[in-house]
Design an enzyme around this catalytic site. Structure first.
Site, mmCIF file in Angstrom:
data_model
loop_
_atom_site.group_PDB
_atom_site.id
_atom_site.type_symbol
_atom_site.label_atom_id
_atom_site.label_comp_id
_atom_site.label_asym_id
_atom_site.label_seq_id
_atom_site.Cartn_x
_atom_site.Cartn_y
_atom_site.Cartn_z
ATOM 1 N N ASN A 61 0.833 -1.205 0.000
ATOM 2 C CA ASN A 61 0.000 0.000 0.000
ATOM 3 C C ASN A 61 0.869 1.257 0.000
ATOM 4 O O ASN A 61 1.921 1.302 0.642
ATOM 5 C CB ASN A 61 -1.023 -0.005 1.147
ATOM 6 C CG ASN A 61 -0.424 -0.191 2.521
ATOM 7 O OD1 ASN A 61 0.614 -0.807 2.675
ATOM 8 N ND2 ASN A 61 -1.080 0.346 3.530
ATOM 9 N N GLU A 63 0.307 5.247 0.559
ATOM 10 C CA GLU A 63 -0.653 6.258 0.979
ATOM 11 C C GLU A 63 -0.273 7.648 0.463
ATOM 12 O O GLU A 63 0.841 7.862 -0.027
ATOM 13 C CB GLU A 63 -0.773 6.230 2.512
ATOM 14 C CG GLU A 63 -1.359 4.908 2.973
ATOM 15 C CD GLU A 63 -1.599 4.826 4.469
ATOM 16 O OE1 GLU A 63 -1.169 5.729 5.217
ATOM 17 O OE2 GLU A 63 -2.227 3.841 4.899
ATOM 18 N N CYS A 72 -4.224 0.624 -2.249
ATOM 19 C CA CYS A 72 -4.016 -0.611 -1.484
ATOM 20 C C CYS A 72 -2.943 -1.471 -2.149
ATOM 21 O O CYS A 72 -2.693 -1.357 -3.360
ATOM 22 C CB CYS A 72 -5.305 -1.432 -1.434
ATOM 23 S SG CYS A 72 -6.648 -0.677 -0.522
ATOM 24 N N GLU A 74 -3.075 -4.604 -2.936
ATOM 25 C CA GLU A 74 -3.596 -5.512 -3.967
ATOM 26 C C GLU A 74 -3.712 -4.818 -5.318
ATOM 27 O O GLU A 74 -3.334 -5.368 -6.361
ATOM 28 C CB GLU A 74 -4.981 -6.049 -3.567
ATOM 29 C CG GLU A 74 -4.991 -6.895 -2.305
ATOM 30 C CD GLU A 74 -5.189 -6.085 -1.023
ATOM 31 O OE1 GLU A 74 -4.764 -4.907 -0.974
ATOM 32 O OE2 GLU A 74 -5.773 -6.635 -0.076
ATOM 33 N N CYS A 111 -10.280 -5.058 0.635
ATOM 34 C CA CYS A 111 -11.402 -4.112 0.679
ATOM 35 C C CYS A 111 -12.280 -4.287 -0.565
ATOM 36 O O CYS A 111 -11.899 -4.954 -1.533
ATOM 37 C CB CYS A 111 -10.872 -2.676 0.771
ATOM 38 S SG CYS A 111 -10.323 -1.989 -0.805
ATOM 39 N N CYS A 114 -10.704 -3.355 -3.992
ATOM 40 C CA CYS A 114 -9.733 -4.355 -4.457
ATOM 41 C C CYS A 114 -10.443 -5.622 -4.937
ATOM 42 O O CYS A 114 -9.994 -6.271 -5.885
ATOM 43 C CB CYS A 114 -8.735 -4.683 -3.357
ATOM 44 S SG CYS A 114 -7.587 -3.335 -3.078
HETATM 45 N N1 THU Z 1 -5.161 -1.659 2.740
HETATM 46 C C1 THU Z 1 -4.574 -2.464 1.812
HETATM 47 O O1 THU Z 1 -3.526 -2.156 1.248
HETATM 48 N N2 THU Z 1 -5.180 -3.649 1.537
HETATM 49 C C2 THU Z 1 -6.271 -4.136 2.183
HETATM 50 O O2 THU Z 1 -6.703 -5.244 1.887
HETATM 51 C C3 THU Z 1 -6.922 -3.326 3.214
HETATM 52 C C4 THU Z 1 -6.400 -1.955 3.414
HETATM 53 C C5 THU Z 1 -4.477 -0.403 3.080
HETATM 54 C C6 THU Z 1 -5.144 0.868 2.667
HETATM 55 C C7 THU Z 1 -4.557 1.847 3.659
HETATM 56 O O3 THU Z 1 -3.286 2.283 3.196
HETATM 57 C C8 THU Z 1 -4.342 1.014 4.918
HETATM 58 O O4 THU Z 1 -4.333 -0.340 4.495
HETATM 59 C C9 THU Z 1 -5.406 1.214 5.990
HETATM 60 O O5 THU Z 1 -6.679 1.079 5.463
#
Ligand code: THU
Length: 160
Positions: A61, A63, A72, A74, A111, A114
Site C-alpha cells: 500500500n 498512501e 491498497c 492488492e 477491501c 480491491c
Molecule cells: N489496505 C490495503 O492495502 N489492503 C487491504 O486489503 C486493506 C487496506 C491499506 C489501505 C490503507 O493504506 C491502509 O491499508 C489502511 O486502510
C-alpha cells in the site's frame, strides 16, 4: 424462488500447511509489507502474485497526504503486473499485513475496491486467481477464486 450462494475455502491452522510454492509466495507478501508507505494509517500491507511464468511480483500500500489518493497493496500489485507482464496471468495472490505496534495474527481480507479489481482481472484474463490471506502468523485462508470475494460483482461484459 429462494436461492443460495455458497463456496468452499480452506482454513489452515498455519502457513506450514501450504504447499512449498504457496509458502514462498506468502513469505514474499509478508516481506513486501516492508515496502509499504503508510505513515497515516501505520497499517502496512504486502501482496505477492505468482504469475503463469512462475515469476513472483510484489506490491504494497502507498498512501497519500490526500488520503483517498492512496492505493491498497492488492491494486498496486495488479496495476504493476498488468503494466509489466501484460501477457501473463496471475495464478495465485498472497496478502498479509503488519500494523505498527499491533498484532498480525488473523487473515486480512481485501477491501471492496480491491475485490472489484481482482474480479476485473480474472474476467479480463479469463483465469481464476487463487487468494491466500494471512497475518504474520496464525491461521491462513485460501480461496480458489477472487469471484468468491465478491458475490454478484459487476462484470464489464455487460458493457459490451
Ligand atoms: N489496505 C490495503 O492495502 N489492503 C487491504 O486489503 C486493506 C487496506 C491499506 C489501505 C490503507 O493504506 C491502509 O491499508 C489502511 O486502510
Amino acid at each position: 424462488m429462494q436461492q443460495k450462494f455458497e463456496f468452499e475455502y480452506d482454513l489452515l491452522e498455519n502457513a506450514n500447511e501450504l504447499s512449498t510454492a504457496d509458502q514462498e509466495l506468502l513469505e514474499a507478501a509478508k516481506k513486501a509489507t516492508n515496502t509499504a508507505y503508510a505513515p497515516y494509517s501505520k497499517f502496512n500491507v504486502g501482496a505477492a502474485a505468482r504469475l503463469s511464468s512462475n515469476t513472483i511480483i510484489i506490491g504494497s500500500n502507498q498512501e497519500s497526504a490526500s488520503f483517498p489518493v492512496g492505493i491498497c497493496a492488492e491494486r498496486a500489485l495488479l496495476n504493476s503486473v498488468a503494466s509489466q507482464f501484460p501477457h501473463e496471468t496471475i495464478h495465485t495472490m498472497a496478502i498479509s499485513y503488519e500494523p505498527v505496534g499491533k498484532p498480525s495474527v488473523e487473515p486480512i481480507s481485501p477491501c471492496g475496491m480491491c475485490r472489484q479489481s481482482l474480479l476485473d482481472y480474472e474476467n479480463r484474463f479469463q483465469s481464476p486467481i487463487k487468494i491466500i490471506m494471512a497475518g504474520m502468523s496464525g491461521k491462513v485462508m485460501v480461496l480458489k477464486s477472487a469471484t468468491h470475494l465478491l458475490p454478484f460483482g459487476f462484470d464489464g461484459a455487460i458493457l459490451k
